[in-house]
Design a protein around this motif. Structure first.
Motif, short mmCIF file in Angstrom:
data_model
loop_
_atom_site.label_atom_id
_atom_site.label_comp_id
_atom_site.label_asym_id
_atom_site.label_seq_id
_atom_site.Cartn_x
_atom_site.Cartn_y
_atom_site.Cartn_z
N GLU A 129 29.73 31.81 38.99
CA GLU A 129 31.16 32.12 39.01
C GLU A 129 32.00 30.86 38.80
O GLU A 129 33.04 30.90 38.14
CB GLU A 129 31.53 32.80 40.33
N ALA A 130 31.53 29.75 39.35
CA ALA A 130 32.25 28.49 39.12
C ALA A 130 32.26 28.13 37.64
O ALA A 130 33.29 27.73 37.09
CB ALA A 130 31.60 27.37 39.93
N ALA A 131 31.10 28.27 37.00
CA ALA A 131 31.00 27.93 35.58
C ALA A 131 31.93 28.80 34.73
O ALA A 131 32.58 28.31 33.79
CB ALA A 131 29.56 28.06 35.10
N LYS A 132 32.03 30.08 35.04
CA LYS A 132 32.92 30.97 34.30
C LYS A 132 34.36 30.46 34.38
O LYS A 132 35.10 30.47 33.38
CB LYS A 132 32.85 32.39 34.87
N LEU A 133 34.75 30.03 35.57
CA LEU A 133 36.11 29.55 35.77
C LEU A 133 36.32 28.18 35.15
O LEU A 133 37.36 27.90 34.53
CB LEU A 133 36.42 29.52 37.27
N MET A 134 35.33 27.31 35.28
CA MET A 134 35.44 25.97 34.72
C MET A 134 35.57 25.99 33.20
O MET A 134 36.27 25.15 32.61
CB MET A 134 34.22 25.14 35.13
N LYS A 135 34.91 26.95 32.56
CA LYS A 135 34.98 27.04 31.10
C LYS A 135 36.40 27.29 30.61
O LYS A 135 36.74 26.93 29.48
CB LYS A 135 34.08 28.16 30.60
N THR A 136 37.23 27.90 31.45
CA THR A 136 38.58 28.26 31.01
C THR A 136 39.55 27.08 31.01
O THR A 136 40.64 27.18 30.46
CB THR A 136 39.17 29.37 31.91
N HIS A 137 39.18 25.95 31.61
CA HIS A 137 40.10 24.81 31.64
C HIS A 137 39.41 23.48 31.32
O HIS A 137 39.80 22.44 31.82
CB HIS A 137 40.85 24.73 32.98
N GLY A 138 38.38 23.55 30.50
CA GLY A 138 37.84 22.31 29.95
C GLY A 138 36.66 21.69 30.65
O GLY A 138 36.24 20.59 30.29
N GLY A 139 36.11 22.36 31.67
CA GLY A 139 34.89 21.82 32.27
C GLY A 139 34.99 21.62 33.77
O GLY A 139 35.97 22.01 34.42
N GLY A 140 33.95 21.01 34.32
CA GLY A 140 33.91 20.77 35.75
C GLY A 140 32.55 20.23 36.16
O GLY A 140 31.72 19.89 35.32
N SER A 141 32.34 20.17 37.47
CA SER A 141 31.12 19.58 37.99
C SER A 141 30.56 20.44 39.12
O SER A 141 31.29 20.82 40.04
CB SER A 141 31.40 18.17 38.52
N ILE A 142 29.28 20.77 39.03
CA ILE A 142 28.56 21.52 40.05
C ILE A 142 27.53 20.59 40.66
O ILE A 142 26.73 19.98 39.94
CB ILE A 142 27.88 22.76 39.45
N ILE A 143 27.55 20.50 41.98
CA ILE A 143 26.60 19.62 42.67
C ILE A 143 25.88 20.42 43.74
O ILE A 143 26.51 21.02 44.62
CB ILE A 143 27.32 18.41 43.29
N ASN A 144 24.56 20.46 43.65
CA ASN A 144 23.74 21.16 44.62
C ASN A 144 23.15 20.15 45.60
O ASN A 144 22.50 19.19 45.18
CB ASN A 144 22.62 21.93 43.91
N ILE A 145 23.36 20.39 46.88
CA ILE A 145 22.81 19.51 47.91
C ILE A 145 21.41 20.02 48.25
O ILE A 145 21.26 21.09 48.85
CB ILE A 145 23.69 19.47 49.16
N ALA A 146 20.41 19.27 47.88
CA ALA A 146 19.02 19.63 48.16
C ALA A 146 18.54 18.78 49.33
O ALA A 146 19.20 18.70 50.37
CB ALA A 146 18.16 19.44 46.92
N SER A 147 17.40 18.11 49.18
CA SER A 147 16.83 17.30 50.25
C SER A 147 15.64 16.55 49.69
O SER A 147 14.99 16.99 48.74
CB SER A 147 16.37 18.20 51.40
N VAL A 148 15.32 15.41 50.32
CA VAL A 148 14.09 14.72 49.94
C VAL A 148 12.87 15.57 50.27
O VAL A 148 11.77 15.31 49.77
CB VAL A 148 13.98 13.34 50.61
N ALA A 149 13.07 16.62 51.08
CA ALA A 149 11.98 17.56 51.35
C ALA A 149 11.55 18.28 50.09
O ALA A 149 10.44 18.82 50.04
CB ALA A 149 12.40 18.57 52.42
N ALA A 150 12.40 18.29 49.06
CA ALA A 150 12.00 18.86 47.78
C ALA A 150 10.88 18.05 47.13
O ALA A 150 10.07 18.58 46.38
CB ALA A 150 13.21 18.92 46.83
N LEU A 151 10.86 16.75 47.43
CA LEU A 151 9.84 15.85 46.88
C LEU A 151 8.68 15.63 47.84
O LEU A 151 7.54 15.46 47.42
CB LEU A 151 10.47 14.50 46.54
N HIS A 152 9.00 15.63 49.13
CA HIS A 152 8.01 15.38 50.17
C HIS A 152 8.15 16.44 51.26
O HIS A 152 8.82 16.22 52.26
CB HIS A 152 8.19 13.98 50.76
#
Length: 255
Positions: A129-152
């Motif tokens: 939904e963010a991407a749909k809205l961002m496309k209408t005004h030239g872009g944006g940034s999506i940041i997902n907070i993961a964890s080092v647990a993804a690697l270890h």
């Protein structure tokens, strides 16, 4: 001669999920301090309002809007609100999460489904939904907070670790699909910070973690906010599909 600050977020609208405490609140505060108008969001409206009011008392721009990202109807309501009130969204920080402390065999189907609804499905559709809205005004940034647990991955956090790993693939996929729309997607992998999840570690476990951490300390929640600011500002305009580890060198000690 005026030199532009590449970290300035003045005029930007940012939504931070899970932002009434911990990393989410620290991140929202940093974004607001850089000039963004921030939407404080978690499951309970009262908590959202309290944090937003505290921000405004400090001269920051913020409002509170409850959203349980495990519920599709809440996601729909959030984006209707954003479209009606702001007409745009420049920054989405997916931070809300469930962190079940269970062995693999003790993870039943109900807990599995509930965790996936929040920690993966919620991130996916919040980002869509963010991407749909961002496309209408030239872009944006999506940041997902993961964890080092993804690697270890760690014992008792197998489902948490699995879904955090999935976020890496998700960010890369969104980066590829929406790059030509000037929408960037990245993942931040925090180490151990003073959050409710860290409280699950006993003193011995915490000591072992710090012994293996190059800087020898826990992170400060605002340090994730600084990393987010880099990725969502002009300073990080050429960074997408990437994973930024912010762990004080913990993973170096685990290698």
């Amino acid at each position: 001669m005026t030199i532009k600050n590449p970290f300035d977020l003045t005029g930007k609208v940012a939504l931070v999920t899970g932002s009434t405490m911990g990393i989410g609140e620290g991140t929202a505060r940093v974004l607001a301090e850089q000039g963004a108008e921030v939407i404080i969001s978690s499951r309970k409206q009262e908590q959202c309002d309290e944090v937003a009011e505290a921000f405004r008392e400090q001269g920051l721009k913020a409002e509170g809007k409850a959203c349980h990202i495990g519920r599709m109807e809440d996601i729909d309501a959030m984006y209707r609100h954003i479209r009606d009130r702001y007409g745009r969204l420049d920054i989405l920080v997916n931070n809300a999460v469930l962190s079940p402390w269970r062995t693999i065999e003790d993870t039943d189907v109900g807990l599995f489904d509930k965790t996936v609804e929040v920690s993966l499905r919620g991130y996916w559709f919040m980002s869509t939904e963010a991407a749909k809205l961002m496309k209408t005004h030239g872009g944006g940034s999506i940041i997902n907070i993961a964890s080092v647990a993804a690697l270890h991955p760690d014992r008792m956090l197998s489902l948490y670790s699995t879904l955090k790993t999935a976020l890496i693939g998700m960010s890369r996929s969104f980066a590829l699909e929406y790059g030509r729309d000037n929408i960037r997607a990245n993942t931040i992998l925090p180490g151990v910070f003073p959050t409710k999840l860290a409280d699950a570690f006993d003193d011995e476990a915490r000591r072992k973690i710090l012994d293996k951490t190059a800087l020898g300390r826990l992170g400060k929640v605002e340090e994730i906010g600084y990393a987010v600011t880099y990725l969502c500002s002009d300073a990080g305009a050429y960074v997408t599909g990437n994973n930024l580890v912010v762990d004080g060198g913990m993973t170096v000690g685990l290698m």
